[in-house]
Design a protein around this motif. Structure first.
Motif, PDB file in Angstrom:
ATOM      1  N   ASN A  24     -53.118  37.289  62.487  1.00 19.46           N
ATOM      2  CA  ASN A  24     -51.974  37.879  63.207  1.00 19.46           C
ATOM      3  C   ASN A  24     -50.897  38.340  62.233  1.00 19.46           C
ATOM      4  OD1 ASN A  24     -52.205  38.238  65.908  1.00 19.46           O
ATOM      5  ND2 ASN A  24     -51.494  36.192  66.486  1.00 19.46           N
ATOM      6  N   LYS A  27     -51.801  41.657  60.718  1.00 17.63           N
ATOM      7  CA  LYS A  27     -51.599  42.784  61.648  1.00 17.63           C
ATOM      8  C   LYS A  27     -50.129  43.179  61.682  1.00 17.63           C
ATOM      9  CE  LYS A  27     -55.563  41.477  64.355  1.00 17.63           C
ATOM     10  NZ  LYS A  27     -56.043  40.618  65.440  1.00 17.63           N
ATOM     11  N   TYR A 159     -47.075  31.997  62.242  1.00 19.45           N
ATOM     12  CA  TYR A 159     -47.520  33.019  63.196  1.00 19.45           C
ATOM     13  C   TYR A 159     -48.389  32.362  64.254  1.00 19.45           C
ATOM     14  CZ  TYR A 159     -45.840  36.664  60.063  1.00 19.45           C
ATOM     15  OH  TYR A 159     -45.034  37.469  59.305  1.00 19.45           O
ATOM     16  N   ALA A 162     -54.418  34.107  66.165  1.00 17.21           N
ATOM     17  CA  ALA A 162     -54.989  35.345  66.709  1.00 17.21           C
ATOM     18  C   ALA A 162     -56.060  35.000  67.735  1.00 17.21           C
ATOM     19  CB  ALA A 162     -55.591  36.176  65.584  1.00 17.21           C
TER      20      ALA A 162
END
Lengths: 316, 256
Positions: A24, A27, A159, A162
């Motif tokens: 994540n 990205k 984070y 994902a």
């Protein structure tokens, strides 16, 4: 397009949660910098690369018998081969035990600046600005790299994890892995057969603020018993031998999620918080109003725990 | 065995920190001490020396105030030391420190083992030791919680998540970062403190060592963290606060 590259971490065929968080991160950072997210996976075959491909669109796989088990020499050579054969702008590595062991070596291998233990990235003028914890979590700082490429490691939880569901492309990158100077003999469980506090509904944990072994035993254990729970500890308490290692809560100890977690005399270093932040209700008692534990607690009392606990014992 | 311990002097983390101009902490408000992790590295080195003979050398990059804690390690039993006391090095990043440590260690010559703490409590970077190993061309292991040395062969336990240890073998010379809890660091004795005053402490600058001072990273600013979820602080004297807390745990959080 240049890549923001996650180095995947795995043990026993399973990707670490930190790796999924980094997918994540890659990205978000790639999007802000006009780059593409990608990952590199190292192993004896493509199994882990195929697994990472569920979370990120491009995966580079380095396979070699010498990469079956993690070693810093093996990982640094494999990472260098991927970074030098592809257009890689930034490298993301987890601030985990393995990550700490090889991240700086990757930075040295490619001549890049490294910023470790980050929790946030802002992109300003196309360049990443990293935010990280310092001074035991009491102060944060921002750093940049002066090199064209960067290596950054991220603390756990920086984070979200994902979600799986993609089908990324896996391509092979060849590397010659040689001169691996550490030999892994085995992985052992140091707490096998010991008490398991992870199922307790209430945990009373003590930290450095308890001062000594006798005070830890006299304050923490009776309060835990009164609440029908277990007693735990932060790392300094276990390091000092005030209680057994199986009661240590944190990154290197147990991860616990009780209904009630009482942190007494615990400052709230990130390594400890990683093991208890999922608790339903967290109570912190600490003399230091700046202690980071108050940032994640539900209720806090800024006071000397030795003055508060007797009143808790009386009132419960 | 010739063992180097890399030591850093850091502020006491219990200090009430003040930040000056978003760029540094106000040093007049803090007490300094040996980085906690480095204390364990000093003890590990002293135990190896007691078993195998040899000497323990402290190498530290730090300003004048750091000499106090290098001598603290001397008082524990370390033999002599090098203090890299150079404003250009202090202003540098971990890479600059690693380079200067490397040159100092190469200058000593014939070093069998380099020990560091897992990380410094102030910058929490945990990268200098690994960089140092790379610059010295030596193998390394981080987060060492157990260490056995048999001549040039070493068996070490590397700490992993959740109470696991990886047991691995490597050969000296090597760089090991020592985790807290591996031993019980000793307190200096009075004779130790007396002897420490006379032990050799060489002062060096980057230029003396032939080391660079060019950083690969750049500091931007420092600030106090702002948390989105601050605890509800329960007010009152200890008795009142304890009573209020119990009520809240029963009626609001409903966890007891």
């Amino acid at each position: 397009m240049a890549k923001i590259l996650v180095i995947a971490e795995h043990r026993d065929g399973k990707l670490s949660e930190g790796t999924l968080e980094l997918c994540n991160a890659a990205k978000a950072i790639a999007s802000a910098m006009g780059c593409e997210p990608a990952a590199a996976a190292f192993g004896k075959d493509d199994a882990i690369a195929n697994e990472v491909a569920k979370y990120i669109p491009t995966v580079y796989s380095v396979t070699d018998a010498a990469l079956e088990k993690y070693t810093s020499d093996g990982y640094a050579q494999a990472a260098k081969a991927v970074i030098e054969s592809q257009d890689v702008k930034g490298v993301l590595i987890a601030q985990s035990y393995d990550g700490v062991d090889f991240a700086a070596k990757v930075a040295m291998a490619i001549g890049a600046g490294i910023v470790s233990n980050c929790n946030k990235v802002d992109v300003e003028g196309g360049a990443p600005v990293f935010t990280r914890n310092t001074y035991n979590g009491k102060i944060q700082e921002q750093k940049k790299v002066k090199t064209d490429k960067f290596v950054a490691t991220f603390e756990k939880g920086a984070y979200e994890v994902a979600a799986a569901g993609g089908a990324g492309a896996v391509s092979a990158v060849s590397a010659s892995i040689s001169n691996v100077r550490t030999k892994v003999k085995e992985v052992i469980a140091t707490m096998a057969g010991a008490v398991d506090i992870s199922q307790a509904r209430v945990i009373v944990s003590g930290g450095r603020g308890l001062k000594d072994a006798d005070k830890y035993k006299d304050i923490i254990i009776p309060l835990a018993q009164k609440l029908g729970g277990e007693y735990g500890a932060s790392r300094p308490v276990v390091d000092s031998g005030w209680t057994e290692a199986a009661r240590q809560v944190g990154q290197s100890g147990k991860v616990v999620t009780p209904d009630l977690y009482l942190a007494l005399g615990i400052s709230g270093a990130i390594q400890h918080v990683a093991g208890m932040k999922g608790s339903k209700c967290i109570v912190a008692v600490n003399k230091d109003p700046e202690a980071p534990i108050f940032n994640i607690a539900t209720y806090g009392i800024v006071a000397d725990l030795f003055e508060v606990v007797p009143h808790l014992m009386e009132g419960l | 065995m010739k063992i180097v311990v890399c030591l850093k002097q850091v502020p006491d983390m219990e200090s009430n920190f003040k930040i000056i101009d978003g760029s540094k902490i106000d040093e007049s408000q803090v007490a300094f001490k040996i980085n906690d992790f480095d204390n364990y590295a000093v003890e590990a080195a002293l135990q190896l020396k007691e078993k195998n003979g040899g000497e323990v050398i402290i190498v530290s990059a730090g300003p004048d105030r750091a000499a106090k804690d290098i001598r603290q390690a001397f008082a524990m039993g370390a033999d002599w030391g090098i203090q890299i006391n150079d404003p250009a090095v202090q202003a540098g990043d971990n890479f600059v420190i690693a380079q200067n440590l490397q040159k100092a260690i190469e200058g000593i010559g014939g070093v069998d083992l380099v020990l560091t703490g897992v990380q410094a409590e102030d910058d929490q970077a945990a990268i200098t030791g690994v960089m140092l190993a790379d610059l010295l061309g030596l193998p390394h292991c981080t987060n060492v919680v157990k260490l056995e040395v048999n001549g040039a062969n070493m068996v070490v336990n590397r700490e992993l998540e959740g109470g696991l240890n990886e047991v691995l073998e490597l050969s000296a010379p090597a760089v090991l970062s020592i985790q807290s809890g591996i031993n019980e660091p000793r307190y200096p004795t009075l004779p130790g403190i007396m002897k420490a005053k006379k032990k050799q402490l060489d002062a060096k600058k980057a230029a003396d060592l032939g080391a660079g001072t060019e950083s690969k990273t750049e500091f931007v600013k420092m600030f106090f963290p702002v948390s989105e979820t601050k605890a509800e602080i329960i007010q009152g004297d200890p008795a009142t606060a304890a009573k209020t807390l119990i009520e809240k745990l029963k009626n609001e959080a409903k966890v007891i």
